[in-house]
Design an enzyme around this catalytic site. Structure first.
Site: not given
Length: 482
Positions: A289, A136
């Site tokens: 997460d 990214d």
């Protein structure tokens, strides 16, 4: 000395005004102290003592359980079926699960070679593993360097994919989600995830994947973090003390008793079918997460933590980087708690005991109460009682409980016991940032989805340790103290 008296330095009118102001201030304080300040402070002490007792019971319980686990608990290989992967003459390598290794990164100039090299160095049948670098980066130079590194490993025969996207929507969660959409991922059975500063040992997959193969109820195998720069400075030593308790106690207890703990976002292997059943990656909070772990647990999946399997990584070595990280780690869980509490309560697939553990222990006490009480009680209420002697804090609440909690936390890092006083001061300073972030998460206020990538130094740490390069200031004074 008479020449320098206050009446000489200050005009008589000012001196009189000053005395009048002081008297008025004292008068106002005496008028509001008994009817307002004292009752409010007593209420604050009462609430803080309740939160302290909650934290105390939680820590003592965790201490008892981890002691029993260490003394009588069976190792993961005994609790779950584990057999080394063996070759099959008829099936060939197809008997091995297809493994996807995801390495998300963002402008990782210092560590991209380390992370990609470690991922490509994993030992597994070459036709049953795919390395997926999710870049990214917004810096064109870094992006080109990462791409060239991927091409270099591809020329050596490694099945490596370099993936980019035209936006950064969802940050890490968005990158992982986009990576899972690739056509070649459909043939994969499990996915290992490593952040850009993580360096797994070559045998990582041989030690984790067999658990998923032989235990269909397991969704996640989580490894422990090993900090390569824990000795860099006093701040990294303080971080090590806090994180060691998390890995030594919280993760181990969660794995041994409830088969649930929060995924750490890296150094873990997921069963892809479990990941998909839980709804995949979501970017609604900054703890994608933990979000995935809770949703998978509510589907009935179990997790396993391997304390003996350690993966090297790096701690933030500047206060600015650490502060941004802690904002994300404090704000995200509080915001996720707000979003998921009713979903957890209404779930039908998990037991009531597990619901209580997730809501009360995992979220409320550890992610909300601990931060708020540390700041409000120790940094505001206790100092305020010095000015208001009418409010008495019992010794067990002001001394005994905090001391026991501190000792239980510090035993996770025996080598740093002599730094306990510094750790207490450090945690009290950080409690302001964590409390602010927690309130932002609970109220879903501004900065709730703020994501600042933690700065990593990689090889710069080795250069510093070796002393082969001229010393350059890595940060400004403001970076460390602001």
């Amino acid at each position: 000395m008479d020449r320098f008296s206050s009446s000489t330095i200050l005009p008589e009118a000012f001196q009189g005004a000053k005395d009048d102001f002081t008297m008025q201030l004292a008068l106002v304080w005496n008028q509001i102290k008994a009817p307002l300040i004292v009752p409010l402070l007593r209420l604050a002490v009462f609430l803080c003592l309740i939160m302290s007792v909650m934290m105390f019971i939680e820590r003592v319980y965790m201490g008892i359980v981890i002691t029993l686990v260490k003394l009588f608990g069976r190792k993961p290989e005994k609790r779950y079926k584990w057999e080394p992967m063996k070759d099959d003459i008829e099936l060939g390598n197809s008997c091995y699960p297809m493994v996807l290794v995801q390495v998300p990164m963002y402008n990782e100039r210092e560590v991209y070679q380390l992370s990609i090299g470690a991922a490509c160095g994993l030992s597994w049948p070459s036709d049953r593993i795919i390395i997926q670098v999710l870049d990214d980066s917004t810096d064109p130079t870094i992006k080109e360097l990462v791409q060239l590194e991927c091409q270099r490993w591809a020329s050596k025969g490694v099945n490596i994919k370099y993936e980019v996207r035209d936006n950064r929507n969802g940050y890490k969660a968005g990158a992982l989600k986009e990576g899972m959409k690739r056509s070649y991922v459909k043939q994969c059975d499990c996915v290992a995830i490593f952040d850009a500063d993580f360096q797994p040992e070559p045998d990582f997959l041989w030690r984790t994947v067999p658990f998923l193969v032989h235990n269909p109820e397991l969704a996640l195998i989580q490894a422990r973090w090993k900090f390569v720069n824990a000795d860099e400075c006093l701040m990294t030593r303080m971080q090590e003390m806090s994180l060691d308790y998390h890995f030594t106690v919280e993760q181990e207890v969660g794995s041994s008793t409830y088969a649930f703990f929060g995924f750490n976002g890296t150094a873990g292997v997921w069963r892809i079918s479990a990941l998909n059943e839980a709804g995949g990656w979501k970017d609604r909070t900054t703890v994608e997460d933990m979000d995935l772990a809770v949703r998978a647990s509510l589907k009935g999946w179990k997790f396993l933590y391997l304390s003996d399997l350690k993966v090297k990584n790096e701690l933030p070595s500047t206060f600015k980087a650490y502060r941004y990280q802690q904002h994300r780690w404090s704000c995200g869980p509080a915001n996720l708690f707000r979003k998921m509490v009713m979903e957890i309560i209404n779930n039908k697939k998990v037991s009531l005991w597990k619901k209580i553990h997730v809501i009360y222990s995992f979220f409320f006490v550890r992610k909300v109460v601990a931060h708020i009480n540390t700041f409000v009680f120790y940094c505001i209420v206790l100092p305020a009682t010095v000015l208001v002697p009418e409010v008495v804090v019992p010794k067990w609440g002001a001394v005994y409980i905090p001391s026991i909690i501190t000792i239980l936390n510090a035993v996770g890092t025996p080598r740093s016991l002599h730094l306990m006083v510094f750790w207490i001061l450090f945690e009290n300073v950080m409690s302001l940032h964590r409390t602010k972030a927690t309130i932002i998460g609970l109220l879903e206020a501004s900065r709730v989805n703020e994501w600042v990538v933690t700065e990593k130094l990689g090889d710069a740490l080795k250069t510093k340790a070796g002393g082969k390069a001229p010393k350059k200031p890595r940060f400004r004074i403001g970076d460390r103290y602001e």
